[in-house]
Every structure is written in C-alpha cells, then in structure tokens.
Write a protein that holds these residues in place. Structure first.
Motif, PDB file in Angstrom:
ATOM      1  N   THR A 108       0.518  -1.070   0.390  1.00 30.81           N
ATOM      2  CA  THR A 108      -0.115   0.203   0.010  1.00 30.81           C
ATOM      3  C   THR A 108       1.184   1.488  -0.092  1.00 30.81           C
ATOM      4  OG1 THR A 108      -1.420  -1.332   1.293  1.00 30.81           O
ATOM      5  CG2 THR A 108      -2.218   1.418   1.272  1.00 30.81           C
ATOM      6  N   ALA A 109       1.477   1.250   0.706  1.00 28.40           N
ATOM      7  CA  ALA A 109       2.937   2.036   1.047  1.00 28.40           C
ATOM      8  C   ALA A 109       3.255   2.571  -0.920  1.00 28.40           C
ATOM      9  CB  ALA A 109       3.838   2.123   2.104  1.00 28.40           C
ATOM     10  N   LYS A 110       4.152   1.479  -1.316  1.00 30.72           N
ATOM     11  CA  LYS A 110       4.595   1.847  -2.539  1.00 30.72           C
ATOM     12  C   LYS A 110       3.799   2.352  -3.974  1.00 30.72           C
ATOM     13  CE  LYS A 110       7.898  -1.750  -2.145  1.00 30.72           C
ATOM     14  NZ  LYS A 110       8.556  -3.206  -2.831  1.00 30.72           N
ATOM     15  N   LEU A 111       2.251   1.736  -3.690  1.00 31.46           N
ATOM     16  CA  LEU A 111       1.390   1.900  -4.225  1.00 31.46           C
ATOM     17  C   LEU A 111       0.694   3.422  -3.786  1.00 31.46           C
ATOM     18  CD1 LEU A 111      -1.404   1.310  -6.212  1.00 31.46           C
ATOM     19  CD2 LEU A 111      -2.673   1.020  -4.443  1.00 31.46           C
ATOM     20  N   ILE A 112       0.732   4.022  -2.779  1.00 29.12           N
ATOM     21  CA  ILE A 112       0.182   5.496  -2.518  1.00 29.12           C
ATOM     22  C   ILE A 112       1.278   6.288  -3.062  1.00 29.12           C
ATOM     23  CG2 ILE A 112       0.397   7.483  -0.880  1.00 29.12           C
ATOM     24  CD1 ILE A 112      -0.848   5.205   1.227  1.00 29.12           C
ATOM     25  N   PHE A 113       2.807   5.698  -2.638  1.00 32.15           N
ATOM     26  CA  PHE A 113       3.692   6.906  -3.092  1.00 32.15           C
ATOM     27  C   PHE A 113       4.016   7.248  -5.014  1.00 32.15           C
ATOM     28  CE2 PHE A 113       4.365   7.097   0.937  1.00 32.15           C
ATOM     29  CZ  PHE A 113       6.321   8.670   1.314  1.00 32.15           C
ATOM     30  N   SER A 114       3.268   5.704  -5.699  1.00 35.52           N
ATOM     31  CA  SER A 114       3.440   5.775  -7.406  1.00 35.52           C
ATOM     32  C   SER A 114       2.120   6.319  -7.466  1.00 35.52           C
ATOM     33  CB  SER A 114       4.027   4.319  -7.213  1.00 35.52           C
ATOM     34  OG  SER A 114       3.268   3.006  -7.051  1.00 35.52           O
ATOM     35  N   LYS A 115       1.318   6.481  -7.201  1.00 34.22           N
ATOM     36  CA  LYS A 115       0.402   6.051  -8.069  1.00 34.22           C
ATOM     37  C   LYS A 115      -0.600   7.530  -7.656  1.00 34.22           C
ATOM     38  CE  LYS A 115      -3.283   3.606  -9.689  1.00 34.22           C
ATOM     39  NZ  LYS A 115      -4.604   2.298  -9.495  1.00 34.22           N
ATOM     40  N   TYR A 116      -0.883   7.881  -5.522  1.00 36.99           N
ATOM     41  CA  TYR A 116      -2.029   8.064  -5.648  1.00 36.99           C
ATOM     42  C   TYR A 116      -1.330   9.781  -5.304  1.00 36.99           C
ATOM     43  CZ  TYR A 116      -5.605   5.121  -5.637  1.00 36.99           C
ATOM     44  OH  TYR A 116      -6.083   3.790  -6.269  1.00 36.99           O
ATOM     45  N   ARG A 117      -1.118  10.838  -5.605  1.00 39.09           N
ATOM     46  CA  ARG A 117      -0.324  11.617  -5.787  1.00 39.09           C
ATOM     47  C   ARG A 117      -0.394  12.556  -4.438  1.00 39.09           C
ATOM     48  NH1 ARG A 117       0.832  17.002  -9.940  1.00 39.09           N
ATOM     49  NH2 ARG A 117       1.965  18.165  -8.255  1.00 39.09           N
ATOM     50  N   ALA A 118      -2.062  13.288  -4.405  1.00 40.55           N
ATOM     51  CA  ALA A 118      -2.765  14.246  -3.639  1.00 40.55           C
ATOM     52  C   ALA A 118      -2.721  13.167  -2.364  1.00 40.55           C
ATOM     53  CB  ALA A 118      -3.926  14.100  -4.339  1.00 40.55           C
ATOM     54  N   LEU A 119      -3.424  12.051  -2.489  1.00 36.56           N
ATOM     55  CA  LEU A 119      -3.000  11.197  -0.974  1.00 36.56           C
ATOM     56  C   LEU A 119      -1.644  11.190  -0.442  1.00 36.56           C
ATOM     57  CD1 LEU A 119      -5.064   9.525   0.572  1.00 36.56           C
ATOM     58  CD2 LEU A 119      -3.913   7.152  -0.425  1.00 36.56           C
ATOM     59  N   LYS A 120      -0.721  11.301  -0.871  1.00 41.46           N
ATOM     60  CA  LYS A 120       0.579  11.047  -0.877  1.00 41.46           C
ATOM     61  C   LYS A 120       1.798  12.715   0.038  1.00 41.46           C
ATOM     62  CE  LYS A 120       4.596  11.719  -3.624  1.00 41.46           C
ATOM     63  NZ  LYS A 120       5.146  12.021  -5.118  1.00 41.46           N
ATOM     64  N   TRP A 121       0.880  13.515  -0.639  1.00 41.22           N
ATOM     65  CA  TRP A 121       1.259  15.042  -0.317  1.00 41.22           C
ATOM     66  C   TRP A 121       0.162  15.508   0.909  1.00 41.22           C
ATOM     67  CZ3 TRP A 121       5.957  16.719  -0.524  1.00 41.22           C
ATOM     68  CH2 TRP A 121       6.557  16.621  -1.989  1.00 41.22           C
ATOM     69  N   PHE A 122      -1.055  15.051   0.702  1.00 35.04           N
ATOM     70  CA  PHE A 122      -1.721  14.809   2.287  1.00 35.04           C
ATOM     71  C   PHE A 122      -1.055  14.600   3.485  1.00 35.04           C
ATOM     72  CE2 PHE A 122      -5.348  14.002   4.987  1.00 35.04           C
ATOM     73  CZ  PHE A 122      -5.533  15.253   4.910  1.00 35.04           C
ATOM     74  N   MET A 123      -0.718  13.420   2.984  1.00 35.08           N
ATOM     75  CA  MET A 123       0.289  12.104   4.157  1.00 35.08           C
ATOM     76  C   MET A 123       1.453  13.457   4.445  1.00 35.08           C
ATOM     77  SD  MET A 123      -0.487   8.782   3.795  1.00 35.08           S
ATOM     78  CE  MET A 123      -2.162   8.117   3.371  1.00 35.08           C
ATOM     79  N   ILE A 124       2.122  13.785   4.259  1.00 39.89           N
ATOM     80  CA  ILE A 124       3.547  14.105   4.461  1.00 39.89           C
ATOM     81  C   ILE A 124       2.556  15.965   4.943  1.00 39.89           C
ATOM     82  CG2 ILE A 124       4.969  15.852   3.986  1.00 39.89           C
ATOM     83  CD1 ILE A 124       5.706  13.831   1.000  1.00 39.89           C
ATOM     84  N   ALA A 125       1.941  16.637   4.847  1.00 42.30           N
ATOM     85  CA  ALA A 125       1.131  17.592   5.390  1.00 42.30           C
ATOM     86  C   ALA A 125       0.773  17.396   6.514  1.00 42.30           C
ATOM     87  CB  ALA A 125       0.133  18.142   4.294  1.00 42.30           C
ATOM     88  N   LEU A 126       0.204  16.123   6.757  1.00 36.85           N
ATOM     89  CA  LEU A 126      -0.277  15.517   8.022  1.00 36.85           C
ATOM     90  C   LEU A 126       1.249  15.183   8.712  1.00 36.85           C
ATOM     91  CD1 LEU A 126      -3.587  12.820   7.008  1.00 36.85           C
ATOM     92  CD2 LEU A 126      -3.027  15.195   7.597  1.00 36.85           C
ATOM     93  N   LEU A 127       2.054  15.468   8.939  1.00 36.88           N
ATOM     94  CA  LEU A 127       3.238  15.272   9.526  1.00 36.88           C
ATOM     95  C   LEU A 127       3.322  16.579  10.692  1.00 36.88           C
ATOM     96  CD1 LEU A 127       5.952  13.782   7.471  1.00 36.88           C
ATOM     97  CD2 LEU A 127       5.076  12.724   9.055  1.00 36.88           C
ATOM     98  N   TRP A 128       2.933  17.809  10.143  1.00 33.98           N
ATOM     99  CA  TRP A 128       3.321  19.451  10.699  1.00 33.98           C
ATOM    100  C   TRP A 128       2.032  19.241  11.276  1.00 33.98           C
ATOM    101  CZ3 TRP A 128       8.195  18.291  10.717  1.00 33.98           C
ATOM    102  CH2 TRP A 128       8.630  18.207   9.557  1.00 33.98           C
ATOM    103  N   SER A 129       0.761  18.638  11.155  1.00 33.60           N
ATOM    104  CA  SER A 129      -0.331  19.380  11.636  1.00 33.60           C
ATOM    105  C   SER A 129      -0.228  19.253  12.587  1.00 33.60           C
ATOM    106  CB  SER A 129      -1.163  18.149  11.126  1.00 33.60           C
ATOM    107  OG  SER A 129      -1.634  16.767  12.050  1.00 33.60           O
ATOM    108  N   PRO A 130      -1.583  20.082  13.205  1.00 33.60           N
ATOM    109  CA  PRO A 130      -1.700  20.428  15.339  1.00 33.60           C
ATOM    110  C   PRO A 130      -2.217  18.971  15.601  1.00 33.60           C
ATOM    111  CG  PRO A 130      -3.619  20.862  13.441  1.00 33.60           C
ATOM    112  CD  PRO A 130      -2.780  21.393  12.612  1.00 33.60           C
ATOM    113  N   GLU A 131      -2.482  18.050  15.262  1.00 36.42           N
ATOM    114  CA  GLU A 131      -3.092  15.982  15.311  1.00 36.42           C
ATOM    115  C   GLU A 131      -1.315  16.206  16.078  1.00 36.42           C
ATOM    116  OE1 GLU A 131      -6.063  12.745  14.651  1.00 36.42           O
ATOM    117  OE2 GLU A 131      -5.131  14.151  12.863  1.00 36.42           O
ATOM    118  N   ALA A 132      -0.278  16.480  15.878  1.00 35.51           N
ATOM    119  CA  ALA A 132       0.837  16.017  15.497  1.00 35.51           C
ATOM    120  C   ALA A 132       0.916  15.247  17.025  1.00 35.51           C
ATOM    121  CB  ALA A 132       2.059  16.008  15.160  1.00 35.51           C
ATOM    122  N   GLY A 133       1.970  13.989  17.372  1.00 35.45           N
ATOM    123  CA  GLY A 133       1.539  13.852  18.980  1.00 35.45           C
ATOM    124  C   GLY A 133       0.573  13.780  20.429  1.00 35.45           C
ATOM    125  N   ALA A 134      -0.620  13.692  19.379  1.00 35.85           N
ATOM    126  CA  ALA A 134      -1.802  13.284  19.882  1.00 35.85           C
ATOM    127  C   ALA A 134      -1.563  14.666  20.982  1.00 35.85           C
ATOM    128  CB  ALA A 134      -1.765  11.930  20.307  1.00 35.85           C
TER     129      ALA A 134
END
Length: 322
Positions: free
Chosen positions: A76-102
């Motif tokens: 699934t990780a390979k599929l996301i990074f190779s095929k779903y561009r929007a999903l990939k960059w959204f997940m990268i954006a979540l790394l810095w979101s206000p939810e980070a670290g619960a």
C-alpha cells in the motif's frame, strides 16, 4: 466537555476541603479519574457495541496474519507514493499538522499558560472548556466553507488562521497581567480546531481508495503521530537555553505553515477525487464481472463450451439439423 467540567469541579472541591492540595495532586486525581472512567466506558464499548463484520480480504495460503499485514502495508505504501499523488502529499502535510503527537500542541500551550501566565488549575480547566466551546461554531463554519470552496482550500485557510492565532497568542500574552486575554485566545484556538479537523477528516475519507478504509486510516494515524515528539523537544531545548517561552509557542506556527506548504503539492482536489471515483468504479465492475462469472461457472446449466470444430457444445451439427 463533561469530563473537563467534572474534573475542574472535583479539583475545586478537593482544594476547598484540603487547601494544601497542589498541582501534582490535582494531576493525580485527574489521571485516576480518567483511567477509571475510560476502563468502564471503553470496556463496555469494546465488549458490546462493536458489530461483527466480514473480512475484506483473505490471508494467502502459506502466510499468517502477521506477515500478511506487513506485506500489505508495504504494498500500500508503494501504491500511495507511485500512483496517488494527492494522498501522498496530504500524508506528508499531516506530519506537521496540529494533531501531531496526540495533543502535543495543547500540552505546550498549557505549559506556557501555567509557567509564564501563572494560571491556576481551575483557570486551566475553564480555558479547556472555552476551547471546547469554540470548536462547535468552528465546525459549523468549516461545513459552510467546504461547501463554498472545497475541503482542500478550507484546510489550508484553517491552518493559516490557526498559525495566526498562535502567533498572536505569543505576542499578546506577555505576562500574568494579561491573564484575562487567555480566555479570548482559547476561544479563537477552539474555532481553529473546530475548523481544521472536519476539513482534515473529509479529505481523508474522499481520497481513500475503496476497500482500504481501515488500512488508510492507520496510515493517517501514523503520519499524525510519528513526528509528535519534535515540537515538544524543540520547545524544551529552547526553554533550557533560556529562550522565552513565547518563542517556543510561536514555533507551533512554523509547523502549521510547513503543513500548508506541502498541501500545495497535492494538486487539484477535484482531479484527485475523480481519480479515486474512477478507480472505484473500475473495481466495482471487475468485482461484479467476477461474481457473475463464478455464478455461471457454478450453475453450469446456461454455459456452453466450444468444441474443436468451433461448434457450440450441445448444439446439433448443421448437416444433421437439415
């Protein structure tokens, strides 16, 4: 909100009865109460409220549940990074979101309010209630904005608004003489949280391919937690170096702006959901064709083969018929 109000009232009652009660004792009371209530309600939910559901896929022959899970995550990780561009960059954006670290953002804010602004336990409880109250109109406003534009742009604007609130908080709250301003900023932060999270959830649900909901939600949780230690670590380092805590709080705005930056690599939101919808339709067609083929194969009555001469099996030869 009910739990925060209950703990605030309980702490006040204990403090009134035992004036020597300090912050640590209040924290122990809150933690013990949270543990007890969570055990009761979550235990009941896990035991009686979850319904049974069939598995979405089967474990391949020769594998077990553990190895299959890790293999599927890798695929699934390979599929996301190779095929779903929007999903990939959204997940990268979540790394810095206000939810980070619960909730690490809120823990930094509470530390700042207690140490620098000198708020008491009761005042912190009221601050939390004010923040929760702000999430209600924030969520309603998020719904309105998403209808007017789209969830992606609403998410960006909400993150920018939250960054402005953080920067303004660290600029205005300069000491204990500004305590009354804390309640206003708590409400503004509540509006931001109520705005950000619905947009984030809508994007998660609309960008997920079919039959991978649980797996993708696991990826979202991973992205939202994996760097949760970083803001708290930087805040602690700055505090140990003698930097004013206001700059440590302002650091949160930097992470929010970084999340906004990565969302611009997502591309068109409409194109992203159109891709997911198209592939979901194709998956439905393949699934329906496969089911029909299996049904015909199982019945065997309406299915005719072809012999070596190209005639349909079961039909009389043309000469015999004449």
């Amino acid at each position: 909100a009910c739990f925060v109000g209950f703990i605030t009232g309980l702490s006040q009652a204990v403090k009134t009865g035992v004036p020597a009660v300090d912050t640590i004792t209040n924290a122990r009371i809150a933690s013990g109460t949270a543990c007890g209530l969570s055990t009761i309600y979550l235990g009941y939910a896990w035991t009686f409220l979850f319904r049974k559901r069939p598995p979405l896929s089967k474990v391949p022959e020769g594998d077990n549940l553990v190895t299959t899970g890790f293999k599927q995550i890798g695929k699934t990780a390979k599929l996301i990074f190779s095929k779903y561009r929007a999903l990939k960059w959204f997940m990268i954006a979540l790394l810095w979101s206000p939810e980070a670290g619960a909730g690490v953002v809120l823990s930094i804010a509470v530390t700042f309010l207690v140490v620098e602004i000198r708020l008491t336990n009761i005042q912190i409880g009221v601050i939390n209630l004010t923040l929760l109250a702000g999430t209600i109109p924030g969520s309603m406003f998020a719904k309105w904005v998403m209808k007017k534009i789209n969830p992606l742009w609403s998410f960006r604007i909400a993150l920018f608004y939250m960054a402005c609130c953080v920067a303004l908080t660290s600029s205005v709250l300069t000491g204990p003489d500004r305590q009354n301003w804390s309640y206003l900023f708590a409400f503004l932060w509540g509006l931001a949280y109520g705005w950000v999270y619905p947009c984030q959830r809508v994007m998660q649900c609309t960008l997920i391919p079919k039959n991978q909901n649980n797996e993708m939600m696991g990826f979202f949780s991973f992205c939202a937690q994996i760097l949760g230690w970083l803001p708290a670590l930087l805040f602690s380092i700055m505090n140990e170096k003698g930097v004013n805590m206001r700059w440590g709080v302002g650091l949160i705005a930097f992470f929010l702006l970084l999340a906004i930056f990565f969302t611009f690599f997502i591309g068109s939101y409409d194109a992203a959901i159109a891709q997911v919808a198209r592939e979901n339709d194709e998956a439905d067609m393949i699934g329906t064709y496969g089911e029909n083929f299996q049904d015909e194969e199982a019945s065997g009555s309406d299915t005719k083969g072809v012999d070596a001469d190209g005639e349909l099996e079961g039909d009389a030869p043309a000469e015999s018929a004449r």
